[in-house]
Design an enzyme around this catalytic site. Structure first.
Site, PDB file in Angstrom:
ATOM      1  N   TYR A 212      -5.613   5.143  -7.609  1.00 27.25           N
ATOM      2  CA  TYR A 212      -5.961   5.053  -6.325  1.00 27.25           C
ATOM      3  C   TYR A 212      -7.268   4.622  -6.067  1.00 27.25           C
ATOM      4  CZ  TYR A 212      -5.947   6.141  -1.211  1.00 27.25           C
ATOM      5  OH  TYR A 212      -5.737   6.274   0.024  1.00 27.25           O
TER       6      TYR A 212
ATOM      7  N   TYR B 174       0.745  -1.175   0.000  1.00 25.42           N
ATOM      8  CA  TYR B 174       0.152  -0.007   0.134  1.00 25.42           C
ATOM      9  C   TYR B 174       0.919   1.249   0.180  1.00 25.42           C
ATOM     10  CZ  TYR B 174      -3.841   3.243   1.264  1.00 25.42           C
ATOM     11  OH  TYR B 174      -4.581   4.195   1.225  1.00 25.42           O
TER      12      TYR B 174
END
Length: 236
Positions: A187, A137
């Site tokens: 994203y 991440y």
């Protein structure tokens, strides 16, 4: 994350150029992904020349802002084997939470991420040396450096040097974010990391495929850094 990066730099000598290695690797991988938003490759010098957002983060240290959707279908291994596509198994997963933040001295280092990773490793019966590819991440470049340390790929404070020499790029010892990640692909709150993990385990990634990959680590976090997740994928 800017506080964490500043602290890491002060304590361990991590540099902006090492953060830039993460951005360069993600963009290199995104250039091989036809679905990525940002596909033009960048250099370290371009990273260094990009405008400041908040020190020590340049623009190219920061993730994209995107609209879109992701669909993941989970079922039993037995059911999956009767379906059209090659199954990918979740062999380990872990979660960790904290209700403490700035009042905790080590908060900047988000230590609960390591707890989530340790639980995923234990369930899967593997360790960092068994991981072939990782989808980490990456809301900021610094996040990847912390994940590298928490996951045991390097020691505490060694995440910056670990990014050097192409180690985290395709062809390196630990390719990360092979679709481009939040920094360059899109994203989707980290969900596309799981999608890319599945594709890598199925061998569907074309020129960005990690050869003979048998394990993929996927990580995520959220809720103002209060929660962390980790998952180990492998082909059936």
């Amino acid at each position: 994350s800017a506080v964490a990066a500043s602290r890491h730099m002060a304590m361990y000598g991590t540099t902006s150029r090492q953060l830039g290695n993460v951005a360069v690797a993600c963009r290199k991988h995104a250039s091989m992904n036809p679905n990525a938003v940002m596909r033009e490759r960048i250099t370290i010098d371009q990273h260094q020349a990009s405008r400041w957002v908040v020190e020590p983060f340049h623009l190219l240290d920061c993730c994209l802002i995107s609209d879109g959707g992701v669909c993941l279908i989970l079922t039993s291994a037995e059911r999956a084997r009767d379906l059209k596509h090659k199954p990918v198994l979740i062999s380990g997963m872990g979660q960790a939470y904290t209700t403490q933040n700035m009042g905790r001295e080590d908060w900047w280092y988000v230590p609960h991420q390591k707890e989530a990773l340790d639980r995923a490793y234990a369930m899967a019966g593997v360790g960092p040396n068994d991981i072939d590819v990782a989808q980490l991440y990456d809301n900021f470049t610094m996040s990847v450096i912390l994940w590298l340390e928490h996951a045991g790929f390097c020691g505490v404070g060694e995440g910056g040097p670990f990014t050097e020499g192409g180690r985290i790029e395709l062809g390196g010892s630990l390719p990360i974010n092979t679709a481009g990640g939040n920094l360059s692909e899109s994203y989707m709150e980290g969900w596309l990391h799981a999608v890319e993990g599945v594709r890598q385990m199925r061998g569907e990634c074309g020129e960005r495929q990690v050869p003979d990959a048998q394990t993929c680590l996927v990580t995520g976090r959220g809720m103002a850094l209060n929660c962390a997740t980790a998952m180990i994928l492998r082909p059936d």
